[in-house]
Motif scaffolding. Structure first.
Motif, PDB file in Angstrom:
ATOM      1  N   LYS A  61      99.505 -23.297  29.776  1.00  0.00           N
ATOM      2  CA  LYS A  61      99.915 -22.335  30.802  1.00  0.00           C
ATOM      3  C   LYS A  61      99.496 -20.938  30.345  1.00  0.00           C
ATOM      4  N   GLN A  62      99.612 -19.964  31.218  1.00  0.00           N
ATOM      5  CA  GLN A  62      99.159 -18.613  30.909  1.00  0.00           C
ATOM      6  C   GLN A  62      99.822 -18.016  29.662  1.00  0.00           C
TER       7      GLN A  62
ATOM      8  N   ILE B 225      94.137 -18.914  32.934  1.00  0.00           N
ATOM      9  CA  ILE B 225      94.121 -20.315  33.356  1.00  0.00           C
ATOM     10  C   ILE B 225      93.114 -20.560  34.480  1.00  0.00           C
TER      11      ILE B 225
ATOM     12  N   HIS C 294     107.285 -24.268  27.513  1.00  0.00           N
ATOM     13  CA  HIS C 294     106.994 -22.992  28.182  1.00  0.00           C
ATOM     14  C   HIS C 294     105.487 -22.725  28.208  1.00  0.00           C
ATOM     15  N   TRP C 295     104.787 -23.170  27.177  1.00  0.00           N
ATOM     16  CA  TRP C 295     103.354 -22.901  27.043  1.00  0.00           C
ATOM     17  C   TRP C 295     102.465 -24.008  27.591  1.00  0.00           C
TER      18      TRP C 295
ATOM     19  N   ASP D  28     102.035 -27.670  30.190  1.00  0.00           N
ATOM     20  CA  ASP D  28     102.401 -28.788  31.051  1.00  0.00           C
ATOM     21  C   ASP D  28     101.761 -30.018  30.437  1.00  0.00           C
TER      22      ASP D  28
END
Length: 116
Positions: free
Chosen positions: A17-18, A36, A92-93, A95
């Motif tokens: 993730k961003q 991303i 959080h970082w 998926d």
């Protein structure tokens, strides 16, 4: 219909993730920032067969740190700059998506290579 051999593993596709790229971008401020929207290739990890992810934290308990470090290392090799690893930061970082059936559609033999 033709039968294709399956591999006795589950696959876990990990998609950063961003916030992961924000961390990486902060380490290389002289380079063009990565976002991303510019990424279309992700890492896949083979795990034991029949991984269900009904309880991801429990089922990935023995893998998530190794995956986290591998993803960090792909961006930055100095481990002193890595954040404190936690399951919360991992989710959080990243998926992640599982595949419980991996079919081999080629005739080429499987082999492994050691990296790193």
């Amino acid at each position: 219909m033709m039968n294709h051999p399956t591999i006795n593993r589950s696959a876990l596709l990990v998609v950063p993730k961003q916030p992961f790229y924000d961390w990486s971008n902060a380490l290389t401020p002289d380079l063009t920032p990565v976002s991303i929207e510019n990424i279309s290739d992700y890492n896949t990890y083979l795990l034991e067969d029949e991984l269900f992810l009904d309880n991801p934290k429990k089922e990935l308990n023995k893998y998530w740190k190794t995956i986290f470090i591998s993803e960090l290392f792909g961006q930055w090799t100095n481990e002193e700059d890595y954040p404190d690893l936690s399951w919360e930061l991992f989710t959080h970082w990243f998926d992640f998506y599982k595949s419980s059936i991996i079919s081999d559609l080629t005739d080429a033999p499987l082999y492994t290579e050691e990296y790193g």
